[in-house]
Enzyme design. Sequence first.
Site, mmCIF file in Angstrom:
data_model
loop_
_atom_site.group_PDB
_atom_site.id
_atom_site.type_symbol
_atom_site.label_atom_id
_atom_site.label_comp_id
_atom_site.label_asym_id
_atom_site.label_seq_id
_atom_site.Cartn_x
_atom_site.Cartn_y
_atom_site.Cartn_z
ATOM 1 N N ARG A 164 0.836 -1.228 0.000
ATOM 2 C CA ARG A 164 0.000 0.000 0.000
ATOM 3 C C ARG A 164 0.864 1.269 0.000
ATOM 4 N NH1 ARG A 164 -2.909 -3.680 -0.880
ATOM 5 N NH2 ARG A 164 -4.933 -4.144 0.062
ATOM 6 N N SER A 238 -11.234 -0.768 2.830
ATOM 7 C CA SER A 238 -10.524 -1.012 4.097
ATOM 8 C C SER A 238 -10.024 0.314 4.656
ATOM 9 C CB SER A 238 -9.315 -1.917 3.862
ATOM 10 O OG SER A 238 -9.737 -3.119 3.303
ATOM 11 N N GLU A 334 -5.607 3.794 5.923
ATOM 12 C CA GLU A 334 -5.240 3.625 4.507
ATOM 13 C C GLU A 334 -5.676 4.830 3.663
ATOM 14 O OE1 GLU A 334 -5.870 -0.423 2.772
ATOM 15 O OE2 GLU A 334 -6.694 0.713 1.099
HETATM 16 C C1 LIG Z 1 -15.579 -0.481 -1.705
HETATM 17 C C2 LIG Z 1 -14.095 -0.235 -1.850
HETATM 18 C C3 LIG Z 1 -13.224 -1.300 -2.004
HETATM 19 C C4 LIG Z 1 -11.845 -1.078 -2.139
HETATM 20 N N1 LIG Z 1 -11.034 -2.152 -2.286
HETATM 21 C C5 LIG Z 1 -9.695 -1.973 -2.414
HETATM 22 C C6 LIG Z 1 -8.830 -3.096 -2.579
HETATM 23 O O1 LIG Z 1 -9.254 -4.248 -2.639
HETATM 24 N N2 LIG Z 1 -7.498 -2.862 -2.682
HETATM 25 C C7 LIG Z 1 -6.981 -1.603 -2.665
HETATM 26 O O2 LIG Z 1 -5.759 -1.468 -2.771
HETATM 27 N N3 LIG Z 1 -7.785 -0.525 -2.517
HETATM 28 C C8 LIG Z 1 -9.119 -0.674 -2.398
HETATM 29 N N4 LIG Z 1 -9.942 0.414 -2.232
HETATM 30 C C9 LIG Z 1 -9.356 1.774 -2.159
HETATM 31 C C10 LIG Z 1 -9.389 2.537 -3.500
HETATM 32 O O3 LIG Z 1 -10.376 2.029 -4.358
HETATM 33 C C11 LIG Z 1 -8.045 2.491 -4.221
HETATM 34 O O4 LIG Z 1 -7.033 3.019 -3.406
HETATM 35 C C12 LIG Z 1 -8.070 3.277 -5.542
HETATM 36 O O5 LIG Z 1 -6.885 3.081 -6.262
HETATM 37 C C13 LIG Z 1 -8.310 4.772 -5.329
HETATM 38 O O6 LIG Z 1 -8.598 5.317 -6.599
HETATM 39 P P1 LIG Z 1 -9.264 6.753 -6.755
HETATM 40 O O7 LIG Z 1 -9.187 7.104 -8.203
HETATM 41 O O8 LIG Z 1 -10.608 6.769 -6.154
HETATM 42 O O9 LIG Z 1 -8.226 7.651 -5.937
HETATM 43 P P2 LIG Z 1 -8.478 8.898 -4.960
HETATM 44 O O10 LIG Z 1 -9.184 8.448 -3.728
HETATM 45 O O11 LIG Z 1 -9.080 10.010 -5.732
HETATM 46 O O12 LIG Z 1 -6.969 9.243 -4.608
HETATM 47 C C14 LIG Z 1 -6.175 8.311 -3.906
HETATM 48 C C15 LIG Z 1 -4.725 8.820 -3.893
HETATM 49 O O13 LIG Z 1 -4.203 8.795 -5.214
HETATM 50 C C16 LIG Z 1 -3.768 10.114 -5.613
HETATM 51 N N5 LIG Z 1 -4.072 10.215 -7.044
HETATM 52 C C17 LIG Z 1 -5.250 9.958 -7.664
HETATM 53 N N6 LIG Z 1 -5.114 10.098 -9.000
HETATM 54 C C18 LIG Z 1 -3.820 10.449 -9.216
HETATM 55 C C19 LIG Z 1 -3.064 10.768 -10.380
HETATM 56 N N7 LIG Z 1 -3.580 10.717 -11.613
HETATM 57 N N8 LIG Z 1 -1.772 11.140 -10.233
HETATM 58 C C20 LIG Z 1 -1.192 11.196 -8.999
HETATM 59 N N9 LIG Z 1 -1.859 10.920 -7.859
HETATM 60 C C21 LIG Z 1 -3.151 10.555 -7.976
HETATM 61 C C22 LIG Z 1 -4.551 11.059 -4.738
HETATM 62 O O14 LIG Z 1 -3.891 12.311 -4.620
HETATM 63 C C23 LIG Z 1 -4.578 10.285 -3.439
HETATM 64 O O15 LIG Z 1 -3.340 10.398 -2.792
HETATM 65 C C24 LIG Z 1 -11.328 0.241 -2.107
HETATM 66 C C25 LIG Z 1 -12.210 1.317 -1.961
HETATM 67 C C26 LIG Z 1 -13.576 1.098 -1.838
HETATM 68 C C27 LIG Z 1 -14.510 2.266 -1.716
#
Ligand SMILES: Cc1cc2nc3c(=O)[nH]c(=O)nc-3n(C[C@H](O)[C@H](O)[C@H](O)COP(=O)(O)OP(=O)(O)OC[C@H]3O[C@@H](n4cnc5c(N)ncnc54)[C@H](O)[C@@H]3O)c2cc1C
Length: 338
Positions: A164, A238, A334
Site C-alpha cells: 500500500r 478497508s 489507509e
Molecule cells: C468499496 C471499496 C473497495 C476497495 N477495495 C480496495 C482493494 O481491494 N485494494 C486496494 O488497494 N484498494 C481498495 N480500495 C481503495 C481505493 O479504491 C483504491 O485506493 C483506488 O486506487 C483509489 O482510486 P481513486 O481514483 O478513487 O483515488 P483517490 O481516492 O481520488 O486518490 C487516492 C490517492 O491517489 C492520488 N491520485 C489519484 N489520481 C492520481 C493521479 N492521476 N496522479 C497522482 N496521484 C493521484 C490522490 O492524490 C490520493 O493520494 C477500495 C475502496 C472502496 C470504496
Amino acid sequence: MRVVEHAPLQSFNTFHVAANARYLVTLESPDELTAFLADSRFSGLPLFVLGGGSNLLLTGDFAGVMLCPRFMGREVLSQEVERVRLRACAGESWDGFVDWAVAQGFAGLENLSCIPGHVGAAPVQNIGAYGVELQDVVERVEALDLSTGAAVSFTRDDCQFAYRDSVFKRNPGRYLITAVVFSLAGKFAPRLDYPGVPAALAAQQDEGPLSPARVRQAICAVRYGKLPDPAVLGNAGSFFKNPLVSQSLADSLKGEYASMPVYPAAAGLAKIPAAWLIEQCGFKGYRAGDAGVHEKHALVLVNYGQATGAELWALAEKIRLAVRQRFGVELEPEPNRL
Ligand SMILES: Cc1cc2nc3c(=O)[nH]c(=O)nc-3n(C[C@H](O)[C@H](O)[C@H](O)COP(=O)(O)OP(=O)(O)OC[C@H]3O[C@@H](n4cnc5c(N)ncnc54)[C@H](O)[C@@H]3O)c2cc1C
C-alpha cells in the site's frame, strides 16, 4: 481546463461526506497542465490530485486546488505469446480497464477486479487484492512533475512499490500520473488461493475451462458478498492497513490469543489482519450517530447518511486507541485524510 470555484465535493468522494474545495480544476489532456501552472489564481495554494475519491476522507473544506486529470484512452501496445503490453490513461475507470482487458482474454489483472477508482490512482497505493498487487503487472508509470511541469517516466523499480505504498504516496502533490503501462504474462497462471474464491468458482453455472473471465466473475462475487457498495453506503473500502509487527510481538500475542491469524511478511516481519484486531475490541457493527463500522466487515468504516468527515475520523481514532491499548499494535489508516 475547467475551473469551478467553491466546488461541492460530496459526489467526488465515496464516503459521500459534504465539503467544499476552493477550486476544482479538471484537465482533459496533459497539455493543459502548462496553462494550469501559469494561472496565478492557483499559485501558492495547496494542491491535491483527485481520482475517483474512493481512498479519501475529507474532514473539512479544502482551501486549495483539487486537480482532476480526466485523460482517457486505453490500447494494446504489443501482443506476443510470452507477453502482452497494455497502456491506460489516468482518467479511465480502473475496473472498466480490467473488464476490457479480461474480455480480450488477457490474464494477470483479474484478481484486481472490482476495485473502485481511476487508473491514475492505482500505482499510488500499489492497489492489491486476492494475492495480487499492482506492482506485479506494472511496466512503467508516466507522469508530470508538478514542480516543473516536465514529463517523467518511472520504471517499476523507480516506483518503489511496497505494501500500500509507492514513491507517489510518499511525495503527495509532487506528481500527476498521466498513464500506466502494464506488462502481462502471456500465459494464464490463476491465483485462487484466497478464502471464498474456490467456492465462488465452484458455484458458477459455466463449467467451461478456467479463464481470466471466470476468475474475475468469482472475485467480483466474493467482493460484492462482503463489501458494501459505496453507491448505497458511503465507505472507502478497508480503512486500516494490516499492521506489520516484529516476529517477537507476533509470537507473544499468539501465546496470549491462540486464534489470532498471523502471516509472514517481508523483512522478517509478521502481518496481523487489522479486521481481527478491531473485531476483538468489539467494534464490528458499532455505530456512533451516522458513523459506523460495517456489520459484516470490521475493517470498513461507513457513513450511514449524514456523518461528517470529522466524526468518521473520531471513530477511527477511537478504534486505533482501543487496539493500541489491548494489543500494543499501531493501526495506520489507509485512505488519505484531507
Ligand atoms: C468499496 C471499496 C473497495 C476497495 N477495495 C480496495 C482493494 O481491494 N485494494 C486496494 O488497494 N484498494 C481498495 N480500495 C481503495 C481505493 O479504491 C483504491 O485506493 C483506488 O486506487 C483509489 O482510486 P481513486 O481514483 O478513487 O483515488 P483517490 O481516492 O481520488 O486518490 C487516492 C490517492 O491517489 C492520488 N491520485 C489519484 N489520481 C492520481 C493521479 N492521476 N496522479 C497522482 N496521484 C493521484 C490522490 O492524490 C490520493 O493520494 C477500495 C475502496 C472502496 C470504496
